[in-house]
Design a protein around this motif. Structure first.
Motif, mmCIF file in Angstrom:
data_model
loop_
_atom_site.group_PDB
_atom_site.id
_atom_site.type_symbol
_atom_site.label_atom_id
_atom_site.label_comp_id
_atom_site.label_asym_id
_atom_site.label_seq_id
_atom_site.Cartn_x
_atom_site.Cartn_y
_atom_site.Cartn_z
ATOM 1 N N ASP A 243 -10.413 -15.402 -53.961
ATOM 2 C CA ASP A 243 -10.296 -16.858 -53.858
ATOM 3 C C ASP A 243 -9.812 -17.467 -55.165
ATOM 4 N N ALA A 244 -10.266 -16.875 -56.280
ATOM 5 C CA ALA A 244 -9.866 -17.378 -57.599
ATOM 6 C C ALA A 244 -8.532 -16.799 -58.050
ATOM 7 N N LYS A 245 -7.928 -15.946 -57.212
ATOM 8 C CA LYS A 245 -6.624 -15.323 -57.470
ATOM 9 C C LYS A 245 -6.635 -14.430 -58.711
ATOM 10 N N ASP A 246 -7.789 -13.846 -58.997
ATOM 11 C CA ASP A 246 -7.898 -12.860 -60.076
ATOM 12 C C ASP A 246 -7.822 -11.474 -59.443
ATOM 13 N N PHE A 247 -6.604 -11.011 -59.179
ATOM 14 C CA PHE A 247 -6.431 -9.767 -58.438
ATOM 15 C C PHE A 247 -6.645 -8.530 -59.296
ATOM 16 N N THR A 248 -6.583 -8.681 -60.610
ATOM 17 C CA THR A 248 -6.821 -7.535 -61.481
ATOM 18 C C THR A 248 -8.282 -7.100 -61.384
ATOM 19 N N GLU A 249 -9.199 -8.055 -61.578
ATOM 20 C CA GLU A 249 -10.615 -7.700 -61.459
ATOM 21 C C GLU A 249 -11.002 -7.476 -59.996
ATOM 22 N N ALA A 250 -10.342 -8.180 -59.089
ATOM 23 C CA ALA A 250 -10.640 -7.979 -57.667
ATOM 24 C C ALA A 250 -10.361 -6.534 -57.259
ATOM 25 N N GLU A 251 -9.299 -5.947 -57.794
ATOM 26 C CA GLU A 251 -8.981 -4.555 -57.458
ATOM 27 C C GLU A 251 -10.077 -3.613 -57.951
ATOM 28 N N PRO B 237 4.030 -7.005 -54.227
ATOM 29 C CA PRO B 237 3.909 -5.722 -53.529
ATOM 30 C C PRO B 237 2.736 -4.947 -54.110
ATOM 31 N N PRO B 238 1.934 -4.316 -53.279
ATOM 32 C CA PRO B 238 0.727 -3.653 -53.778
ATOM 33 C C PRO B 238 1.071 -2.487 -54.701
ATOM 34 N N PRO B 239 0.156 -2.123 -55.589
ATOM 35 C CA PRO B 239 0.373 -0.942 -56.425
ATOM 36 C C PRO B 239 0.622 0.279 -55.548
ATOM 37 N N HIS B 240 1.297 1.276 -56.113
ATOM 38 C CA HIS B 240 1.689 2.434 -55.299
ATOM 39 C C HIS B 240 0.476 3.131 -54.685
ATOM 40 N N HIS B 241 -0.686 3.073 -55.382
ATOM 41 C CA HIS B 241 -1.867 3.757 -54.853
ATOM 42 C C HIS B 241 -2.514 2.995 -53.694
ATOM 43 N N LEU B 242 -2.014 1.794 -53.372
ATOM 44 C CA LEU B 242 -2.539 1.051 -52.227
ATOM 45 C C LEU B 242 -1.518 0.929 -51.094
ATOM 46 N N ILE B 243 -0.400 1.600 -51.237
ATOM 47 C CA ILE B 243 0.611 1.582 -50.170
ATOM 48 C C ILE B 243 0.092 2.305 -48.937
ATOM 49 N N GLN B 244 -0.593 3.438 -49.147
ATOM 50 C CA GLN B 244 -1.099 4.207 -47.998
ATOM 51 C C GLN B 244 -2.080 3.407 -47.158
ATOM 52 N N PRO B 245 -3.139 2.801 -47.757
ATOM 53 C CA PRO B 245 -4.049 2.032 -46.893
ATOM 54 C C PRO B 245 -3.373 0.854 -46.203
ATOM 55 N N ARG B 246 -2.390 0.254 -46.859
ATOM 56 C CA ARG B 246 -1.649 -0.840 -46.219
ATOM 57 C C ARG B 246 -0.967 -0.335 -44.954
ATOM 58 N N GLN B 247 -0.293 0.806 -45.068
ATOM 59 C CA GLN B 247 0.405 1.360 -43.917
ATOM 60 C C GLN B 247 -0.578 1.837 -42.856
ATOM 61 N N GLN B 248 -1.728 2.375 -43.314
ATOM 62 C CA GLN B 248 -2.728 2.834 -42.348
ATOM 63 C C GLN B 248 -3.246 1.676 -41.495
ATOM 64 N N LEU B 249 -3.491 0.535 -42.108
ATOM 65 C CA LEU B 249 -3.969 -0.615 -41.350
ATOM 66 C C LEU B 249 -2.981 -0.993 -40.252
ATOM 67 N N LEU B 250 -1.695 -1.002 -40.598
ATOM 68 C CA LEU B 250 -0.675 -1.337 -39.609
ATOM 69 C C LEU B 250 -0.590 -0.268 -38.525
ATOM 70 N N ASN B 251 -0.714 0.995 -38.939
ATOM 71 C CA ASN B 251 -0.654 2.092 -37.965
ATOM 72 C C ASN B 251 -1.866 2.071 -37.036
ATOM 73 N N PHE B 252 -3.051 1.790 -37.601
ATOM 74 C CA PHE B 252 -4.253 1.712 -36.770
ATOM 75 C C PHE B 252 -4.091 0.638 -35.702
ATOM 76 N N MET B 253 -3.521 -0.489 -36.120
ATOM 77 C CA MET B 253 -3.305 -1.597 -35.195
ATOM 78 C C MET B 253 -2.274 -1.214 -34.138
ATOM 79 N N ASP B 254 -1.165 -0.671 -34.583
ATOM 80 C CA ASP B 254 -0.076 -0.330 -33.672
ATOM 81 C C ASP B 254 -0.480 0.783 -32.715
#
Length: 744
Positions: A549-557, A597-614
């Motif tokens: 919510d505070a747009k602090d994505f560094t600590e959020a990660e 664009p998400p860091p390279h180490h979060l590309i897989q979970p991003r794609q997995q979410l879409l694949n799970f849905m599809d």
């Protein structure tokens, strides 16, 4: 060349095969499994033409498959398939119901093992639980259609009647519900006796099909879904006892050689111990109830522990309490037939320790966020007169029960239920607080009422909390200080709720949110105590959402990785947490809000979410409103991810699912449907159906606000004279204003 199930779902492709007599042996197996074909793609002309051109052998398969598909899907609305089947259905359905009414009733797809000289075949039946008109006498209600009679000898017909009698007795069915069955198909080389011209080449003899059809009848009566991949054989008597059968070896060999079965049930009276394997569980059963327990719960070799534990739990109330936390929610519900429920209630009244142990089991289910399990346990003490009886034995146990019901109502967002259980609990509150354990129970009760129900579940986001909440929090802090600041679940829960409250008030309260979360983490043992670790991780989840919510994505990660228990920067695999809604929600929200664009180490979970849905791997149907959250928001965020990837169809599908779930939720959940609706109407613009949906949500929101269930001030900008387009535009442009923190 075998038929590909994926291709067979295409009506045009399958029609070509159906009309080619040379492919009969390939087509028939798919016609006996109606879900392999998307029949709704067929038009009236298609069906008429295909019927006329179809070979005489395949016509019965064709019509029965269409009918079975319609009944199993339960779609009563008019369609080319239902219109085409109207006359045909009259020869198959009971004379006292129409096709339209039949589609609204419970039907089950049941395998039965049929032994012929030297071999065994799997034959499929449909079993239905039909609401019969009161005017139709029992004698006028047939068990199967006339055309099925030539397939069944006298013993088989009697066996079906006895199995249905046993199922009705076990389920305690009213006389208004009628059981009915018909064979879906016949093995190659046989034709159902539909046209009155050809005699069947197959005769089902003996009583061994009784167990299969009895299990199908129980499933239809209870409206519980049947698992796949089971087979059963046994002679069921009217009292539910299972007698021995002949040809057991043939049937076992058939099931063992097939790759489709994981469970085989057979009569205990046969005395044989059949060989188990890694793929197939074989179990001897003595009565219909035991068979049902195995059929529903032992769906794979890995499930042996579950059913063994359930069998132990059924022995006595003591055994049930010891084993109930290791049972699934459905297994818990199986315990509560009326006789056991009465025995357990008497056991609870016998002593305070018994009542307190039971209440503690419900609380433990809530702590591990297994809401379905907690609700299954809770069903014992309803109606409330049972609660009053337990309250005389142990006011603390009764208050704990009311507190757990309050938690369930809060989770589903049902303010009416929340109010009800608060009122119920106040009757036991004073008596319960006579010892320290009772004071802790009362603290949970106050937290759930004043911290959750009257604040963030009501969209009432204020920095100051209700006085009663703060008074009990202060008492918990004093107790913790006396105990030398040891870990304390009750105090951690209070501080976690307070931290949520600050987080809902927005990024301006981030410092208070962080400070309170850190205090809650200490109360939960800083993640070092196994029994409190999940609660510690929940605080990481709260901080994650506050930082997003505070747009602090560094600590959020960093917090995201804490939630998953992974080292920062490693690749997270979502497959192991596919059923963990809160972890999927954390990942989906972080990725959907991430500005780059998400860091390279979060590309897989991003794609997995879409694949799970599809791939349809995420749940879309839930039995209870309390099981919907946070899945409605998972779908909303997956839709946002799909749109970022320009997958517009997938995004619309995700948002439509989110909308459906919100509509099935309670007061707090239903307004969240505006998020998905606002997103889905930006491109393309609002159509009439969406306008109607928006109107209904806003009207429902206004009613809930008027009744005091939701904070009017929070939603005034949406409700003050705004039309549907204006309201959705506000939500689309400022979702965080109406749905802050973890509400989007």
């Amino acid at each position: 060349m075998p038929v590909d199930p994926a291709n067979s779902a295409d009506w045009e492709y399958f029609k070509t095969l159906l009309l080619n007599s040379a492919t009969r042996s390939l087509v028939a197996p798919y016609l006996v499994r109606p879900k392999a074909i998307l029949w709704e793609q067929a038009s009236q002309l298609d069906l008429d033409t295909t019927w006329k051109k179809c070979s005489a052998e395949l016509r019965p398969f064709f019509a029965l498959s269409l009918l079975a598909d319609l009944l199993l899907k339960g779609e009563g609305q008019s369609s080319p398939v239902s219109n085409w089947l109207t006359e045909f259905a009259k020869t198959t359905l009971p004379p006292f119901i129409t096709l339209d009414s039949a589609t609204s009733m419970a039907w089950r797809f049941v395998p039965a093992l049929v032994t012929q000289p030297g071999s065994t075949l799997t034959m499929y039946f449909l079993v239905g639980a039909i609401n019969a008109p009161a005017a139709s006498s029992h004698s006028s209600r047939p068990l199967f259609p006339d055309w099925a009679i030539p397939f069944l000898d006298d013993d088989a017909q009697t066996a079906i009647n006895d199995a249905f009698t046993a199922a009705r007795l076990l389920h305690r069915t009213s006389s208004g519900t009628h059981l009915y069955t018909f064979p879906l198909t016949c093995p190659p080389g046989t034709v159902p006796h539909l046209q009155g011209r050809q005699s069947p080449q197959l005769k089902i003899t003996g009583r061994s099909l009784g167990l299969s059809l009895g299990l199908g009848a129980l499933s239809a009566l209870s409206a519980r879904t049947m698992p796949c991949h089971w087979a059963a054989t046994g002679d069921v008597q009217p009292d539910g006892t299972i007698n021995p059968i002949t040809s057991l070896d043939y049937k076992f060999n058939h099931v063992h050689s097939a790759t489709t079965f994981t469970l085989f049930l057979y009569p205990l009276a046969n005395g044989a111990a059949l060989q188990q394997s890694n793929q197939l569980v074989c179990w001897a059963v003595g009565n219909l109830e035991t068979a049902r327990l195995w059929m529903e719960h032992c769906t794979s070799p890995a499930a042996l522990k579950q059913i063994t534990r359930l069998q132990t739990a059924l022995q006595s109330p003591d055994d049930f309490i010891v084993n109930c936390l290791g049972l699934t929610a459905n297994a818990v519900r199986d315990y509560f037939i009326p006789e056991r429920k009465r025995k357990l209630l008497k056991w609870l009244q016998n002593s305070p320790p018994n009542a307190e142990q039971f209440a503690d089991c419900i609380e433990k289910s809530l702590r591990r966020e297994d809401y379905a399990h907690a609700e299954a346990l809770s069903s014992l003490l309803q109606p409330c007169r049972n609660l009053a009886l337990v309250g005389k034995t142990s006011p603390g146990a009764a208050l704990s029960y009311c507190s757990s019901q309050l938690a369930l109502a809060n989770h589903s967002g049902n303010h009416k239920e929340s109010d009800h259980w608060y009122q119920q609990g106040t009757a036991f509150a004073e008596a319960a607080q006579r010892n320290m354990e009772g004071k802790q129970i009362y603290a949970r009760f106050v937290n759930r009422r004043f911290g959750v129900a009257v604040r963030h579940n009501s969209y009432d986001f204020r920095v100051n909390m209700p006085q009663e909440f703060m008074e009990v929090l202060e008492r918990q802090q004093q107790i913790n200080k006396i105990n030398n600041y040891c870990s304390d679940y009750a105090l951690g829960s209070f501080l976690g709720t307070l931290a949520q409250n600050y987080a809902f008030c927005g990024p301006t309260q981030l410092n208070k949110t962080r400070k309170t979360i850190e205090a809650a983490m200490r109360a939960f043992g800083n993640g070092k105590e196994p029994g409190l670790k999940e609660h510690y991780l929940r605080q990481c989840n709260y901080l994650l959402f506050a930082l997003i919510d505070a747009k602090d994505f560094t600590e959020a990660e960093i917090q995201l990785y804490h939630v998953f228990g992974a080292d920062t920067g490693t690749t997270i695999d979502l497959e192991p947490v596919l059923k963990d809604g809160f972890k999927l929600f954390a990942m989906a929200r972080f990725l959907a809000d991430h500005p780059h664009p998400p860091p390279h180490h979060l590309i897989q979970p991003r794609q997995q979410l879409l694949n799970f849905m599809d791939g349809g791997r995420l749940p879309t149907e839930f039995g209870l409103p309390s099981q919907i959250h946070p899945w409605q928001l998972i779908y909303w965020n997956i839709g946002r991810l799909a749109m970022q990837e320009q997958q517009k169809n997938l995004a619309q599908q995700a948002w439509a699912t989110s909308m459906t779930l919100c509509q099935q939720g309670d007061h707090t959940i239903r307004p969240m449907g505006l998020l998905a609706l606002a997103a889905s109407t930006v491109d393309p613009p609002l159509n009439e159906k969406q306008r109607t949906s928006a109107k209904h949500i806003l009207q429902d929101l206004q009613r809930t606000v008027n009744s005091g269930g939701l904070n009017a001030a929070h939603f005034q900008d949406l409700l003050n004279g705004k039309n549907e387009e204006e309201a959705l535009k506000l939500v689309h442009n400022q979702p965080e204003k109406f749905f802050p923190f973890s509400y989007r």
